[in-house]
Design an enzyme around this catalytic site. Sequence first.
Site, PDB file in Angstrom:
ATOM      1  N   GLY A 108       0.836  -1.193   0.000  1.00 26.60           N
ATOM      2  CA  GLY A 108       0.000   0.000   0.000  1.00 26.60           C
ATOM      3  C   GLY A 108       0.868   1.238   0.000  1.00 26.60           C
ATOM      4  CE  LYS A 109       5.349   4.997  -0.381  1.00 28.15           C
ATOM      5  NZ  LYS A 109       6.567   4.226  -0.079  1.00 28.15           N
ATOM      6  N   GLY A 110       0.474   5.853   0.798  1.00 24.99           N
ATOM      7  CA  GLY A 110      -0.376   7.009   0.998  1.00 24.99           C
ATOM      8  C   GLY A 110       0.376   8.286   0.686  1.00 24.99           C
TER       9      GLY A 110
END
Length: 420
Positions: A108-110
């Site tokens: 994931g990444k934000g």
Amino acid sequence: MPGEGAVINPFETARKQIDIVCDLLKINGGTREILKSPKRELTVNFPVRMDDGSYKVFQGHRVQYNMARGPTKGGIRYHPQVTLDEVRALAAWMTWKCAVVNLPYGGGKGGVVCDPKHLSQTELERLTRRYAVEIAPIIGPEMDIPAPDVYTDSQTMSWIMDTYSMMKGFSVPGVVTGKPISLGGSEGRGEATGRGCSYVIREAAPHAGVQMKGASVAVQGFGNAGSVTAKLLHDEQGAKIVAVSDSRGGITNPAGLDPHKVEAHKVKTGSVLGYPGAKPVSNTEILEMKVDVLVPAALENQITAKNAGKIQAKIVAEAANGPTTPDADDILFAKKITVLPDILANAGGVTVSYFEWAQDIQGFFWPLDEVNQRLERVMVRAYGEVHKVAVERKVHNRTAAYVVAIQRVVDAIKVRGIFP
Ligand code: NAD
């Protein structure tokens, strides 16, 4: 991150890489489509109160790329150029990075579109806490575990952990990693990326015809990842650090530099420049030096089709993310230079993040030597698996690493089956 005036869409690049490996592994149809699609994306627009009493609306994203192998894991980036496609690409790369070292995670990444250099500490805290509330429905120790990335740090993670815990009514240390030790962080996290990188270099050296004792090493980017790699290669493997650099330029001494003293000089003066007894070298020259091991540990797109032909190192160990462009990869492979790709060479960081999460959810913490031993085991095994595929398939290590990673994700998708 997109370069200046970037026309390259990072997510297009990420999808092309998946196609190359799917062609090689003969993965087609729906499975290929799953691999090329982000599973879940959340975009939030939220107001933050500025110190002068006004309000500003910020945009943030959180992408959970693939969770076939477990909860998603990946950092949160604060940068003016954050885009949804960049976050998607970074989330895809996290999926492969976690899979190549066999962590029970997806990727994931934000990101939040902001310029943290123009925000006060109190504005940053309010922005972080509000972003944490906005993404709270999709994060958590069993679902998605953020960590620091560009311009976020252990303080940012502490605010997210506190905000999430306030919402739950009890402390949830396992919701983020990269926390301070006082809040459930892990021993060894600070130096994990460099330590992991040094283990991978040690394992690759015999295959690349390099004897680490006395081997010459150049490090571009003497920051967290670069300086730790340099110190460990020097202290534990007897290598000679002949050049290091930072954003202001580099220094070289063919007789060898003491990385501890260079670090002390950098702490005192703000740069490696001016270190006594060393000559200056530019950040371009450092890449082209005749050394046994080159460690790009600064920025992306440093080794390109333009300079790849001039690289003289026997091993290029990518402590940084994305320092080599795909066309440069082919040139290095043709020159028989051993590239240790980013998703393998810098995976020590996410590996100890995984250890942090595992310790948090058990409420049982390990001493430093145990963390390091477990890290060594993970990195040595991962290098061996990638090297085996590279030899068997006659491909370079980056393709081999992707093959190992994507095959693992596909295996998980297959055995789980498609719901309903
Ligand atoms: P850092 O900020 O501690 O260090 C970066 C270093 O690069 C600094 O010394 C800076 O002066 C130098 N630098 C900046 N621009 C430069 C330029 N043009 N030429 C040469 N040097 C330059 O950052 P870090 O955490 O060490 O991260 C470095 C790279 O490693 C990044 O690509 C990052 O994504 C990657 N990485 C880091 C970790 C980690 O745990 N720290 C984990 C995985 C990957």
